[in-house]
Design a protein around this motif. Structure first.
Motif, PDB file in Angstrom:
ATOM      1  N   SER A   1      -5.107  -2.129   9.240  1.00 35.29           N
ATOM      2  CA  SER A   1      -4.773  -2.995   8.103  1.00 35.29           C
ATOM      3  C   SER A   1      -4.804  -2.236   6.783  1.00 35.29           C
ATOM      4  N   LEU A   2      -5.699  -1.244   6.689  1.00 32.43           N
ATOM      5  CA  LEU A   2      -5.875  -0.486   5.446  1.00 32.43           C
ATOM      6  C   LEU A   2      -5.125   0.842   5.460  1.00 32.43           C
TER       7      LEU A   2
ATOM      8  N   GLY B   1      -2.708   0.127  -6.470  1.00 29.64           N
ATOM      9  CA  GLY B   1      -1.537  -0.127  -7.293  1.00 29.64           C
ATOM     10  C   GLY B   1      -1.823   0.200  -8.750  1.00 29.64           C
TER      11      GLY B   1
ATOM     12  N   THR C   1      -7.640  -3.999  -2.072  1.00 35.13           N
ATOM     13  CA  THR C   1      -7.281  -2.582  -1.903  1.00 35.13           C
ATOM     14  C   THR C   1      -5.917  -2.292  -2.517  1.00 35.13           C
ATOM     15  N   ARG C   2      -4.945  -3.147  -2.228  1.00 33.73           N
ATOM     16  CA  ARG C   2      -3.599  -2.949  -2.780  1.00 33.73           C
ATOM     17  C   ARG C   2      -3.620  -3.048  -4.302  1.00 33.73           C
ATOM     18  N   LYS C   3      -4.379  -3.984  -4.812  1.00 37.88           N
ATOM     19  CA  LYS C   3      -4.463  -4.143  -6.271  1.00 37.88           C
ATOM     20  C   LYS C   3      -5.065  -2.896  -6.913  1.00 37.88           C
TER      21      LYS C   3
ATOM     22  N   VAL D   1      -7.700  -6.442   2.058  1.00 34.75           N
ATOM     23  CA  VAL D   1      -6.387  -5.812   1.917  1.00 34.75           C
ATOM     24  C   VAL D   1      -5.815  -6.069   0.520  1.00 34.75           C
ATOM     25  N   ALA D   2      -5.952  -7.292   0.018  1.00 35.97           N
ATOM     26  CA  ALA D   2      -5.416  -7.631  -1.307  1.00 35.97           C
ATOM     27  C   ALA D   2      -6.122  -6.847  -2.406  1.00 35.97           C
TER      28      ALA D   2
END
Length: 458
Positions: A38-39, A452, A447-449, A444-445
């Motif tokens: 997932s990561l 990013g 991490t992406r933030k 996951v959210a």
């Protein structure tokens, strides 16, 4: 002592086999694999960044809540993880499960890095401040505040806290560590057990009654020094036996997938026993998935949950993929695992075969320091679990009980200690792993933030 025709050792052994059966092993490793995917293999592609953060983590981030620096939080976590599991636990895993146990220990730790990242990220995201103004966080808080079913989440969080207190009082935190210290002091320096127990109790009281800042201060001083000294000893032994490395790793790999025949004092082991011993002793050492390290991570003075997740992830890397792997390599290349010795005696013998008396001294002193820092680190974990259940009024009684158990921990049979520790460790992991899977989208959210934002800054 008999219970329905079985002695207490047999009862604990049956419970331990049930708790650490295939379902829990699959849940532990499966969670790590799922989070790794997932990561996006975060433990590979983001490890250099994580190590960079560790080097700069002594600094406080301005205007950010927290009790200690990120480095102090990591040191506190490592103080609890780098302990007897790195010396006694590795030796026990190989003695019972064979060299293949080291492969499964390392593989579980690799996936455990993603687990450690996720649980530490959640700990910072859902942390709170207690009535004394200290940070409180960890699985009990991200279970309670993160899961949508409030009734069941409170029950699950309370179960984690109850198991966490039991691990602190009767598992990793006390008996195995105290036993290791008094045995080492008696064998190496001829210090009576009662004297060692008394001095140890006083030192534990002095450090733990000072709270997280004193625990972190001691951890920052002792953890890097003791880890580097021990690793250097391993490097010297491995360096003097470079010609044995191919055969050593060939034996580790072959034993991981085929039955290991009896040899010398080794009784032989099947693949399932190697898997079970490798994973269970690995978890005992690095605590990935157990839910303990995020309790320390929550105290860090850091703004971004993902950043502390990366810093905490390196703890599993240092503990198992570096220290445990080196210990196991030394045990196997010196053929110490085939003798009649076990536990710390086996590791001490392995070091002494190359470094003579200096080798035994390194293991003995290292074991004493490792075990002591584990005791003070787990005191803090149990304290935060106590605060969750009973509020700040329960902290002092808990600490006094902890010190009392440390004082008495030298006088229990070693076999019973390890079995009891295994049982409560497994029970603690279950609610935490359930929460990690349920909150995977949050991880996951976040991490992406975070990444990013890093790309935007670049």
């Amino acid at each position: 002592m008999n219970l329905l025709g079985m002695n207490i050792h047999d009862v604990f052994t049956k419970i331990d086999s049930f708790v650490w059966g295939p379902p829990l092993l699959i849940l532990l490793v499966g969670t790590g694999i799922f989070l790794t995917i997932s990561l996006g293999l975060i433990q590979i592609f983001r490890l250099p960044l994580a190590l960079k953060y560790v080097l700069n983590s002594r600094k406080y981030e301005a205007g950010v809540l927290g009790d200690v620096s990120s480095f102090a939080a990591l040191s506190t976590a490592l103080s609890a993880t780098i302990g007897t599991g790195n010396i006694v636990g590795v030796a026990t895993a190989i003695k019972i499960g064979g060299p293949g146990a080291l492969f499964w220990m390392s593989l579980a730790a690799f996936f455990g890095m993603a687990t450690m990242y996720s649980e530490s990220l959640l700990a910072v995201k859902y942390r709170t401040i207690d009535a004394n103004g200290q940070m409180s966080g960890g699985p009990m808080y991200y279970i309670k505040n993160g899961l949508s079913h409030k009734k069941y989440s409170k029950i699950l969080a309370s179960l984690f806290a109850i198991f966490g207190i039991n691990v602190a009082l009767f598992g990793i935190g006390t008996f195995p560590q105290v036993n290791a210290i008094v045995d080492s002091a008696r064998i190496a320096f001829d210090i009576p057990e009662i004297l060692s127990a008394a001095v140890l109790s006083l030192l534990v009281a002095f450090v733990t009654l000072g709270g997280i800042r004193r625990i972190a201060a001691v951890a920052q001083l002792m953890v890097p020094f003791m880890a580097i000294a021990y690793v250097l000893g391993c490097i010297v032994i491995i360096g003097l036996n470079l010609d044995k490395i191919p055969a050593t790793f060939s034996l580790i790999l072959s034993s991981a997938f085929t039955e290991t025949a009896a040899r010398g004092g080794f009784l032989g082991a099947g693949v399932m026993l190697a898997i079970r011993m490798g994973i269970s002793r690995g978890i005992f050492s690095n605590e990935a998935g157990l839910g303990s390290t995020p309790i320390a991570a929550a105290a860090a003075r850091v703004k971004e949950p993902a950043k502390q997740g990366l810093i905490s992830m390196t703890g599993t890397f240092f503990d198992t993929i570096v220290v445990c792997l080196m210990t196991g390599t030394v045990l196997i290349m010196t053929d110490s695992w085939t003798g009649d010795l076990a536990g710390a005696y086996m590791t001490s013998y392995a070091f002494s075969t190359v470094l003579s008396d200096l080798g035994s001294f390194i293991v003995t002193v290292g074991l004493i320091f490792f075990a002591f820092t584990t005791i003070i680190g787990w005191n803090y974990y149990g304290e935060r679990c106590t605060e969750f259940l009973f509020g700040v009024r329960g902290i002092l009684p808990y600490k006094l009980l902890y010190i009392l158990i440390v004082a008495s921990g030298a006088f229990l049979t070693l076999d019973v200690i390890w079995i009891l520790a295994d049982i409560v460790n497994g029970l603690m992991a279950i609610p935490n792993l359930i929460a990690l899977l349920a909150l995977r989208n949050v991880v996951v959210a976040e991490t992406r933030k975070y990444f990013g934002g890093l790309r935007f800054e670049d």
